[in-house]
Scaffold this motif. Structure first.
Motif, short mmCIF file in Angstrom:
data_model
loop_
_atom_site.label_atom_id
_atom_site.label_comp_id
_atom_site.label_asym_id
_atom_site.label_seq_id
_atom_site.Cartn_x
_atom_site.Cartn_y
_atom_site.Cartn_z
N ILE A 27 0.85 -1.19 0.00
CA ILE A 27 0.00 0.00 0.00
C ILE A 27 0.88 1.24 0.00
CG2 ILE A 27 -1.68 1.33 1.35
CD1 ILE A 27 -2.85 -1.42 2.21
N SER A 28 1.91 1.24 0.82
CA SER A 28 2.84 2.38 0.86
C SER A 28 3.52 2.58 -0.48
CB SER A 28 3.91 2.16 1.93
OG SER A 28 3.32 2.12 3.20
N ARG A 29 3.94 1.49 -1.11
CA ARG A 29 4.62 1.59 -2.40
C ARG A 29 3.69 2.15 -3.47
NH1 ARG A 29 7.90 3.68 -5.19
NH2 ARG A 29 8.49 2.63 -7.11
N ILE A 35 2.28 9.50 -5.65
CA ILE A 35 2.88 10.79 -5.29
C ILE A 35 3.93 11.18 -6.33
CG2 ILE A 35 4.39 11.93 -3.61
CD1 ILE A 35 2.83 10.31 -1.43
N GLY A 36 4.70 10.22 -6.79
CA GLY A 36 5.74 10.51 -7.78
C GLY A 36 5.22 10.93 -9.14
N LEU A 37 3.99 10.56 -9.44
CA LEU A 37 3.42 10.87 -10.76
C LEU A 37 2.26 11.87 -10.71
CD1 LEU A 37 3.45 7.23 -12.19
CD2 LEU A 37 5.01 9.10 -12.80
N VAL A 38 1.95 12.40 -9.53
CA VAL A 38 0.77 13.24 -9.35
C VAL A 38 0.77 14.48 -10.25
CG1 VAL A 38 1.64 14.59 -7.40
CG2 VAL A 38 -0.83 14.20 -7.63
N LYS A 40 1.98 14.73 -13.25
CA LYS A 40 1.93 14.36 -14.67
C LYS A 40 0.51 14.63 -15.18
CE LYS A 40 3.78 10.60 -17.37
NZ LYS A 40 5.19 10.75 -17.54
N PRO A 41 0.37 15.25 -16.37
CA PRO A 41 -0.98 15.45 -16.92
C PRO A 41 -1.69 14.10 -17.09
CG PRO A 41 0.63 16.72 -18.16
CD PRO A 41 1.39 15.82 -17.22
N GLY A 42 -2.93 14.02 -16.67
CA GLY A 42 -3.68 12.76 -16.78
C GLY A 42 -2.99 11.67 -15.98
N ALA A 43 -2.64 11.95 -14.76
CA ALA A 43 -1.78 11.08 -13.95
C ALA A 43 -2.37 9.70 -13.66
CB ALA A 43 -1.44 11.77 -12.63
N LEU A 44 -3.67 9.55 -13.67
CA LEU A 44 -4.25 8.28 -13.24
C LEU A 44 -3.76 7.09 -14.06
CD1 LEU A 44 -6.04 6.63 -11.41
CD2 LEU A 44 -7.99 7.22 -12.87
N LEU A 45 -3.78 7.18 -15.37
CA LEU A 45 -3.33 6.04 -16.18
C LEU A 45 -1.86 5.72 -15.95
CD1 LEU A 45 -5.30 6.46 -19.52
CD2 LEU A 45 -5.59 4.70 -17.79
N PRO A 46 -0.95 6.70 -15.97
CA PRO A 46 0.45 6.36 -15.65
C PRO A 46 0.61 5.75 -14.25
CG PRO A 46 0.34 8.52 -16.68
CD PRO A 46 -1.08 8.09 -16.42
N VAL A 47 -0.15 6.23 -13.28
CA VAL A 47 -0.07 5.68 -11.92
C VAL A 47 -0.52 4.23 -11.92
CG1 VAL A 47 -1.16 5.77 -9.63
CG2 VAL A 47 -0.26 7.86 -10.67
N LEU A 48 -1.65 3.94 -12.55
CA LEU A 48 -2.15 2.56 -12.57
C LEU A 48 -1.19 1.63 -13.31
CD1 LEU A 48 -5.96 3.20 -13.17
CD2 LEU A 48 -4.82 2.61 -11.01
N ALA A 67 -6.64 7.41 -4.64
CA ALA A 67 -7.71 8.41 -4.69
C ALA A 67 -7.33 9.66 -3.90
CB ALA A 67 -9.01 7.81 -4.15
N LYS A 68 -6.78 9.44 -2.73
CA LYS A 68 -6.40 10.58 -1.88
C LYS A 68 -5.31 11.41 -2.55
CE LYS A 68 -5.04 11.75 2.79
NZ LYS A 68 -4.73 11.27 4.14
N VAL A 69 -4.29 10.78 -3.07
CA VAL A 69 -3.17 11.49 -3.69
C VAL A 69 -3.62 12.26 -4.93
CG1 VAL A 69 -0.96 11.20 -4.90
CG2 VAL A 69 -1.40 9.95 -2.78
N LEU A 70 -4.46 11.63 -5.75
CA LEU A 70 -4.87 12.25 -7.02
C LEU A 70 -6.13 13.10 -6.89
CD1 LEU A 70 -4.20 9.32 -9.53
CD2 LEU A 70 -2.69 11.21 -8.88
#
Length: 173
Positions: A27-29, A35-38, A40-48, A67-70
């Protein structure tokens, strides 16, 4: 550590032969990745994608942190995960078999190949064999239409796949 140690376990998923434990570390990772990609434009897909690349799937337990971070709702994240077929919410097998379901492959026998693969492996699409060796996924074009029907095992495309050829590929591991 014991299975009920609150420092270690957030959730368990029991399958036929193993227990997958979601640890605080996972969960932490996942949160660190978000956090590292927040920015980035349209960050959700790169994060996933990054989480799945690292953990091999996207455990439900990591969604609240993302959800909290983004600053998105859990429903928005679940909607994206469930919309895109290549995101997994369960661990994948050692090898993932993608069967093309596009028109050209269907015209050349992929429906029969699909039925054979499901019966041979004893699983349906989006499932993994009990031994963890294979996962089966649909795909809607491998770009190999001239050589239909096509499948992809991990990242290698195979052309003109018959049920017998499929069995050879599976035996070869």
């Amino acid at each position: 550590m014991t299975p009920d140690d609150p420092r270690h376990v957030n959730a368990q998923r029991i399958e036929t032969h193993e227990i997958h434990v979601i640890t605080d570390d996972r969960i932490s990772r996942a949160t660190e990745i978000a956090i590292g990609l927040v920015d980035k434009p349209g960050a959700l897909l790169p994060v996933l994608h990054a989480i799945q690349d690292e953990l091999s799937y996207i455990p439900a337990e990591v969604v609240p942190g993302i959800a909290k971070v983004l600053n998105l709702s859990r429903a928005e994240i679940h909607g994206v995960i469930s919309f895109y077929h290549l995101f997994r919410t369960q661990p994948a097998g050692e090898k993932t078999i993608f069967i093309c379901r596009a028109e050209s492959c269907q015209a050349m026998g992929s429906r029969e190949l699909e039925a054979h693969a499901k019966a041979s492996l004893g699983i349906d699409f989006h499932e993994t064999t009990a031994d963890g060796a294979f996962s089966l996924e649909p795909v809607y074009c491998l770009g190999n239409c001239a050589c239909s029907p096509a499948i992809m095992i991990n990242e290698r495309v195979h052309s003109r796949v018959t049920p017998d050829y499929f069995d050879e590929l599976i035996r070869a591991g």
